[in-house]
Write a protein that holds these residues in place. Structure first.
Motif, PDB file in Angstrom:
ATOM      1  N   THR A   3       0.836  -1.195   0.000  1.00 48.04           N
ATOM      2  CA  THR A   3       0.000   0.000   0.000  1.00 48.04           C
ATOM      3  C   THR A   3       0.871   1.246   0.000  1.00 48.04           C
ATOM      4  N   ARG A   4       1.855   1.251   0.844  1.00 45.45           N
ATOM      5  CA  ARG A   4       2.751   2.409   0.928  1.00 45.45           C
ATOM      6  C   ARG A   4       3.542   2.592  -0.362  1.00 45.45           C
ATOM      7  N   LEU A   5       4.001   1.502  -0.966  1.00 49.12           N
ATOM      8  CA  LEU A   5       4.741   1.595  -2.222  1.00 49.12           C
ATOM      9  C   LEU A   5       3.874   2.195  -3.327  1.00 49.12           C
ATOM     10  N   ILE A   6       2.640   1.758  -3.400  1.00 52.05           N
ATOM     11  CA  ILE A   6       1.728   2.293  -4.414  1.00 52.05           C
ATOM     12  C   ILE A   6       1.498   3.775  -4.177  1.00 52.05           C
ATOM     13  N   GLU A   7       1.240   4.151  -2.939  1.00 53.16           N
ATOM     14  CA  GLU A   7       0.990   5.555  -2.625  1.00 53.16           C
ATOM     15  C   GLU A   7       2.200   6.421  -2.938  1.00 53.16           C
ATOM     16  N   GLU A   8       3.401   5.924  -2.623  1.00 54.16           N
ATOM     17  CA  GLU A   8       4.614   6.687  -2.920  1.00 54.16           C
ATOM     18  C   GLU A   8       4.855   6.788  -4.418  1.00 54.16           C
ATOM     19  N   TYR A  13       1.914  12.017  -9.590  1.00 56.89           N
ATOM     20  CA  TYR A  13       1.009  12.251 -10.706  1.00 56.89           C
ATOM     21  C   TYR A  13      -0.403  11.718 -10.530  1.00 56.89           C
ATOM     22  N   ALA A  14      -0.685  11.016  -9.453  1.00 58.10           N
ATOM     23  CA  ALA A  14      -2.046  10.521  -9.213  1.00 58.10           C
ATOM     24  C   ALA A  14      -2.601  11.194  -7.963  1.00 58.10           C
ATOM     25  N   SER A  15      -3.850  11.516  -7.998  1.00 56.93           N
ATOM     26  CA  SER A  15      -4.492  12.181  -6.880  1.00 56.93           C
ATOM     27  C   SER A  15      -4.565  11.260  -5.670  1.00 56.93           C
ATOM     28  N   ALA A  16      -4.300  11.804  -4.506  1.00 54.43           N
ATOM     29  CA  ALA A  16      -4.400  11.033  -3.265  1.00 54.43           C
ATOM     30  C   ALA A  16      -5.854  10.679  -2.962  1.00 54.43           C
ATOM     31  N   LEU A  20      -6.961   3.072  -3.703  1.00 52.34           N
ATOM     32  CA  LEU A  20      -5.649   2.435  -3.848  1.00 52.34           C
ATOM     33  C   LEU A  20      -5.552   1.690  -5.178  1.00 52.34           C
ATOM     34  N   SER A  21      -6.609   1.004  -5.560  1.00 57.53           N
ATOM     35  CA  SER A  21      -6.592   0.270  -6.833  1.00 57.53           C
ATOM     36  C   SER A  21      -6.452   1.226  -8.015  1.00 57.53           C
ATOM     37  N   GLN A  22      -7.065   2.401  -7.918  1.00 56.64           N
ATOM     38  CA  GLN A  22      -6.944   3.393  -8.982  1.00 56.64           C
ATOM     39  C   GLN A  22      -5.538   3.974  -9.024  1.00 56.64           C
ATOM     40  N   GLN A  23      -4.933   4.163  -7.855  1.00 60.61           N
ATOM     41  CA  GLN A  23      -3.550   4.636  -7.804  1.00 60.61           C
ATOM     42  C   GLN A  23      -2.622   3.598  -8.421  1.00 60.61           C
ATOM     43  N   ALA A  24      -2.855   2.314  -8.107  1.00 58.54           N
ATOM     44  CA  ALA A  24      -2.039   1.245  -8.673  1.00 58.54           C
ATOM     45  C   ALA A  24      -2.175   1.213 -10.190  1.00 58.54           C
ATOM     46  N   LYS A  29      -0.027   2.393 -15.565  1.00 60.87           N
ATOM     47  CA  LYS A  29      -0.184   3.113 -16.826  1.00 60.87           C
ATOM     48  C   LYS A  29       1.029   4.003 -17.089  1.00 60.87           C
ATOM     49  N   LYS A  30       1.470   4.722 -16.072  1.00 66.03           N
ATOM     50  CA  LYS A  30       2.638   5.599 -16.221  1.00 66.03           C
ATOM     51  C   LYS A  30       3.884   4.787 -16.564  1.00 66.03           C
ATOM     52  N   TYR A  31       4.042   3.647 -15.919  1.00 65.06           N
ATOM     53  CA  TYR A  31       5.188   2.777 -16.201  1.00 65.06           C
ATOM     54  C   TYR A  31       5.154   2.325 -17.660  1.00 65.06           C
ATOM     55  N   MET A  32       3.986   1.895 -18.138  1.00 62.95           N
ATOM     56  CA  MET A  32       3.862   1.449 -19.521  1.00 62.95           C
ATOM     57  C   MET A  32       4.132   2.594 -20.487  1.00 62.95           C
ATOM     58  N   GLU A  33       3.645   3.781 -20.175  1.00 59.22           N
ATOM     59  CA  GLU A  33       3.901   4.939 -21.033  1.00 59.22           C
ATOM     60  C   GLU A  33       5.397   5.227 -21.112  1.00 59.22           C
TER      61      GLU A  33
END
Length: 91
Positions: A3-8, A13-16, A20-24, A29-33
């Motif tokens: 959870t913390r890794l995803i949030e960090e 670039y993702a809204s807090a 959590l699933s949307q942040q992941a 998506k950013k990684y793939m881009e």
């Protein structure tokens, strides 16, 4: 810990306010881009022999994919058809 890794990872670039699933999903998506951009940069520098070799590898990989995997790839790349010679916007 995940959870913390995803949030960090999503912090820049993702809204807090996102789940959590949307942040992941935003992180993925950013990684793939970023990966696609790196591939585009590499492809811009290829010569004709390298282009043909890349097309052969793509064709081989496409031949091993399931129909659902091909459809997902087609959607992700926004293509009408999926083949090694599809017109992918590299530039």
């Amino acid at each position: 810990m995940s959870t913390r890794l995803i949030e960090e990872a999503a912090a820049g670039y993702a809204s807090a306010d996102l789940l959590l699933s949307q942040q992941a999903e935003a992180v993925a998506k950013k990684y793939m881009e970023d990966c696609i951009e790196g591939i585009r940069d590499h492809l811009k520098k290829q010569g004709e022999d390298e282009i043909r070799a890349t097309e052969r590898v793509i064709a081989d990989q496409l031949a091993t994919m399931s129909a659902s995997e091909k459809l997902e790839m087609q959607r992700a790349l926004n293509l009408q058809a999926l083949s090694a010679s599809s017109s992918v916007p590299y530039f």
